[in-house]
Design an enzyme around this catalytic site. Structure first.
Site, PDB file in Angstrom:
ATOM      1  N   GLY A   1       1.178  -1.186  -0.222  1.00 32.11           N
ATOM      2  CA  GLY A   1      -0.083   0.093   0.711  1.00 32.11           C
ATOM      3  C   GLY A   1       0.508   1.078  -0.216  1.00 32.11           C
TER       4      GLY A   1
ATOM      5  N   CYS B   1     -26.737  -9.848 -17.118  1.00 29.50           N
ATOM      6  CA  CYS B   1     -26.758  -8.849 -18.726  1.00 29.50           C
ATOM      7  C   CYS B   1     -27.266 -10.062 -19.872  1.00 29.50           C
ATOM      8  CB  CYS B   1     -25.044 -10.513 -19.180  1.00 29.50           C
ATOM      9  SG  CYS B   1     -24.596 -10.124 -20.577  1.00 29.50           S
TER      10      CYS B   1
ATOM     11  N   CYS C   1     -21.911  -7.482 -20.393  1.00 31.05           N
ATOM     12  CA  CYS C   1     -21.056  -7.720 -18.811  1.00 31.05           C
ATOM     13  C   CYS C   1     -19.774  -6.694 -19.548  1.00 31.05           C
ATOM     14  CB  CYS C   1     -20.639  -9.125 -19.351  1.00 31.05           C
ATOM     15  SG  CYS C   1     -21.408 -10.404 -18.717  1.00 31.05           S
TER      16      CYS C   1
END
Lengths: 256, 282, 364
Positions: free
Chosen positions: B29, B239, B264
């Site tokens: 991070g 979808c 999608c």
């Protein structure tokens, strides 16, 4: 009892010019210390050294921390000092713009310190913010307004609420009534006195206004040209000044 | 002038990049400054990701490149062709077959596995940037874990909108230490960052920063106890091509009378499902 | 339909073919040759070399042709090429005092050793369109004088001798390299100068102009502006001596700026410095002014929030390859983010409407 704050031969120079020199004092829990003097007397330099905004050249500032007992804040790491600054300490600036986030709502301003020490419940944070707005006599309906929309007196009260919400053990105040109209000053002073008495706050208050000292401070230090020329109980110093400069200072204002 | 080194960059540059990547992996991070190079595509078009990918690629790799979840978007095509040319590696559109996946704005729907590397393209690596413009100040804030301001912003969102009004680039906390910008992925993808078996690398070319999430790193999206993070997407839609209910959907306008459909965003996921359905039917 | 909205490989190929075709333009017009660009658009070539940070007039001419005359695009091509070049070593500092001068002026002294040399300048030309140039006229050669081999000392060295110029730190051998290490703040002056010399001319011009108009004012004189050729040499450890390997044209500007002095220092002049590849005096003067403005902090001057005094602001935004790339990336698809925003805004509106309905119901 352990002193809350112990200052030992603290000095700060600007080049060859003395900011403040050889300052010694002890602050006990629940006590309010007033520091008076004209501009340039070194009182703001002293306050900034105490609060860790400025590094003194010599001396120690020993603060009785919650977890580790007495520690010299001058030699602490920056991260320890910042932690103190958002937990045990509070700092009320003369200009509320320096102490507030002007583009964050009143509620966000009060919640800031709570979140900085880990509060993560929105409802709780908001309730505490609301409670504190009430305590400093700001209409709770204005919780989502930004401080820009507030008057100078309201901004200053908001700054006080923002500082006191985490229950700090030591409050530094730099001319807290400085930029305000006389009538607004009186109301703010009244509010401050109530909070100080009710919460048993320990505080160091820098001011050029003897009325502020008279109302808030248990003890007072008088500074001139960077040196402390007299210190003692507030009533004693103001009613029976010993040093010529203090006498001049006291005689030059109307008695309150 | 066709004689470029494998994967375009010279070996000394790749070594510099790999050192930055290793440091980033060691401090999950944390944004590691690196000496970003000019690349033959513009800054903001994936130069950070391209440099990280170039540093990771070996000749045996199979590379997949997606943009907005799709393999055939212009920028994805361009980057894939670039590496096909300068590294000669095999390329694929199948998430499961890829060893290195470079992405812009999405994490594939197909769960990643150990040994895979996911490389994110990052425009603004600093999650605190829009709260505090100065780099010197934000670095101090990270160093001292001075993150109150970030929650003040989230508080302000709730006070104003009744919820945390961030739809993408939703900030996360890594292993309880650094606050990190996950790049502009929709917050729907945030849970996939957490505890992923794959190595996730983030490259910001223009801003000269690399950061990383080693496999199985704890990644939490910032929130409040009473306003918990939710990974949302288009409500109540499936979808139109493969019928998936669990994937992130793009909205496609089908005519000028307001007609629209949802499909999608991950084209490989969609195509794989359609193929499986055809097989079942047959 | 679905594939169409995703774009695709063929569309890219067709677009590139169209670009090639458009670049060539009308086939009845002769194709531009690089020599023409290098010789006749020399200042554009210089700018591409300066901001591309690569001294090669032929490559810069090629880049300009490939970029259809778009200077920033040409700079970009050069930078992307430069990044792939191996680095053999570092040259010795060039000696601009030994410059073979084609232009040298000072605004602070009417005359000085070496004299004022105007050179090939637009200054004092009347900006009237010369319709004769639309034809292909024969241009007579300019009158020539004997080449002077005497070295021309810098104007500021005279002030320096009197102790009126602030002394510059010579700097050590470990000068940071912007192209090999990430830019970190606070940035020391060598790093700032590196960033400025390849920074965008327009950006630096505007910043320099802003200092003249009071945003970080430091009142600059052009102490000296010189343009000419200098030799570049490198020390080769294998040989044990220096060899000259190139001669390049550069523009150097030293500004003289007032400085009030402080408690510890006497009043004296300070310097802003600009050094740019090729003939590019607008850029060199701008660079000198911005360099001087960025020294405000180290000189203990008032910082009044002027952009030109803010090194993070200036250095983070002066590179036109970074800025144009990021600016233009917003042309790339963002449908995933936009979709997320779309849903959020719909939800916020839905929730608000529901709250409104609930309130009005409660009121009834």
């Amino acid at each position: 009892m352990t002193p809350l704050l112990q200052v030992e031969s603290l000095s700060k120079f600007y080049g060859n010019h003395l900011g403040c020199g050889e300052v010694n004092f002890t602050l006990w829990p629940g006590e309010v210390m007033g520091i008076v003097g004209e501009s340039g007397s070194g009182k703001s330099t002293l306050l900034n050294c105490l609060a860790g905004h400025m590094a003194p050249d010599t001396g120690r500032v020993i603060f009785d921390t919650r977890t580790n007992g007495p520690r010299d804040t001058v030699t602490m790491t920056e991260s320890e000092r910042r932690w103190l600054a958002r937990t045990d300490w509070a700092f009320v600036h003369q200009n509320p713009r320096d102490g507030l986030r002007m583009n964050v709502s009143a509620g966000g301003n009060v919640g800031d310190r709570l979140m900085a020490v880990g509060a993560r419940h929105y409802g709780d944070i908001r309730r505490q913010a609301q409670d504190w707005l009430g305590r400093v006599e700001i209409d709770q309906a204005r919780i989502d307004d930004r401080p820009r929309a507030f008057s100078g007196g309201m901004q200053q009260r908001l700054q006080i609420a923002r500082n006191l919400v985490t229950g700090p053990r030591l409050v530094f105040m730099d001319e807290p009534t400085g930029g305000l109209d006389v009538s607004v000053q009186a109301r703010l002073l009244d509010l401050l006195r109530g909070l100080v008495r009710r919460l048993g706050l320990s505080a160091v208050v820098v001011t050029h206004d003897l009325a502020v000292v008279r109302l808030l401070a248990d003890r007072v230090m008088v500074m001139k040209d960077g040196r402390v020329v007299e210190q003692g109980l507030t009533d004693q110093v103001l009613d029976d000044p010993q040093h010529a400069y203090t006498q001049l200072l006291v005689s030059s204002v109307l008695q309150v | 002038m066709t004689d470029y080194n494998f994967a375009y960059l010279d070996e000394a540059t790749k070594r510099m990049l790999r050192r930055a990547i290793l440091k980033a992996v060691a401090i999950p991070g944390y944004q590691v400054p690196f000496s970003s190079r000019e690349m033959p595509m513009p800054y903001g078009w994936g130069t950070g990701g391209v440099q990280v990918t170039a540093a990771c690629l070996v000749p045996e790799d199979t590379l997949k490149v997606i943009d907005q979840g799709a393999d055939d978007t212009t920028n994805a095509v361009s980057i894939r062709k670039f590496f096909a040319r300068v590294a000669g590696v095999e390329t694929t559109e199948a998430t499961a077959r890829a060893s290195v996946i470079q992405t812009r704005h999405r994490i594939p729907e197909t769960p990643l596995t150990e040994g895979q590397i996911l490389v994110f393209q990052v425009p603004i690596p600093e999650p605190l940037r829009f709260l505090e413009p100065r780099e010197t100040e934000t670095r101090t804030m990270h160093a001292l874990e001075d993150y109150g301001l970030m929650h003040v912003r989230l508080y302000e969102d709730i006070a104003k909108h009744g919820e945390i009004a961030r739809a993408y680039a939703y900030p996360v906390r890594v292993e309880g230490r650094y606050i990190m910008d996950p790049s502009p992925i929709p917050k729907f993808d945030n849970p996939k960052l957490d505890n992923s078996p794959a190595l996730q690398l983030f490259g910001a070319g223009r801003e000269c920063r690399i950061y990383a999430l080693p496999p199985y790193t704890r990644v939490e999206s910032l929130d409040f106890e009473d306003y918990p993070f939710t990974a949302s997407k288009a409500a109540g839609q499936v979808c139109a091509i493969c019928g998936a209910e669990d994937s992130y959907l793009d909205e496609v306008i089908t005519d000028d009378a307001g007609g629209r459909m949802f499909v999608c965003s991950d084209t490989d996921y969609c195509a794989t499902r359609v193929a499986a359905q055809a097989e079942d039917a047959a | 339909m679905y594939v169409a909205v995703k774009g695709g490989e063929r569309a890219i190929e067709n677009a590139h073919a169209w670009l090639d075709d458009a670049r060539r333009g009308d086939r009845d017009v002769p194709d531009l040759v690089l020599d023409q660009i290098r010789e006749q658009l020399a200042l554009a070539v210089d700018r591409v070399m300066a901001e591309g940070a690569l001294y090669d007039p032929d490559l810069a001419a090629l880049a300009l042709k490939q970029a259809r005359g778009d200077v920033i695009e040409a700079v970009f091509l050069i930078r992307a090429f430069r990044t792939t070049l191996p680095r053999f070593g570092t040259s010795q500092p060039v000696d601009t005092g030994a410059m073979q001068i084609i232009r040298r002026i000072s605004a602070t002294y009417k005359d000085a050793p070496g004299g004022q040399v105007l050179g090939p300048t637009f200054d004092y030309t009347h900006r009237l369109l010369d319709f004769g140039l639309a034809q292909t006229p024969d241009i007579a050669a300019a009158p020539e004088a004997e080449i002077s081999t005497a070295s021309v000392p810098h104007i500021l060295s005279h002030l320096n001798a009197e102790g009126l110029m602030q002394r510059e730190d010579a700097g050590g051998p470990d000068v940071p390299d912007l192209t090999r290490a990430p830019l970190e703040f606070p940035a020391e002056r060598p790093l700032r100068l590196q960033a400025l010399t390849r920074g965008d001319e327009g950006f630096l011009l505007s910043l320099a102009y802003s200092t003249q108009r009071g945003y970080g004012r430091n009142h600059a004189f052009v102490g000296e502006l010189r343009i000419g050729h200098v030799r570049v040499s490198a020390f080769l450890p294998e040989l044990g001596f220096e060899i000259e390997f190139a001669e390049i044209m550069i523009t150097e500007c030293e500004s003289v700026n007032q400085f009030q002095g402080s408690k510890t220092e006497l009043a004296q002049f300070t310097r802003g410095y600009g050094l740019v590849f090729g003939q590019s005096e607008r850029k060199a003067i701008s660079m000198a002014l911005v360099d001087r403005a960025l020294r405000a902090r180290e000189l203990g001057e008032d910082l009044d929030g002027a952009p030109a005094q803010d090194e993070e602001f200036v250095l983070s935004h002066c590179d036109n390859i970074q800025s144009s790339g990021f600016l233009e990336h917003i042309k790339l698809p963002h449908y995933v983010d936009f979709q997320a925003e779309l849903e959020l805004i719909r939800k916020l509106r839905r929730d608000a409407a529901a709250r409104q309905a609930a309130t009005s119901q409660a009121a009834e």
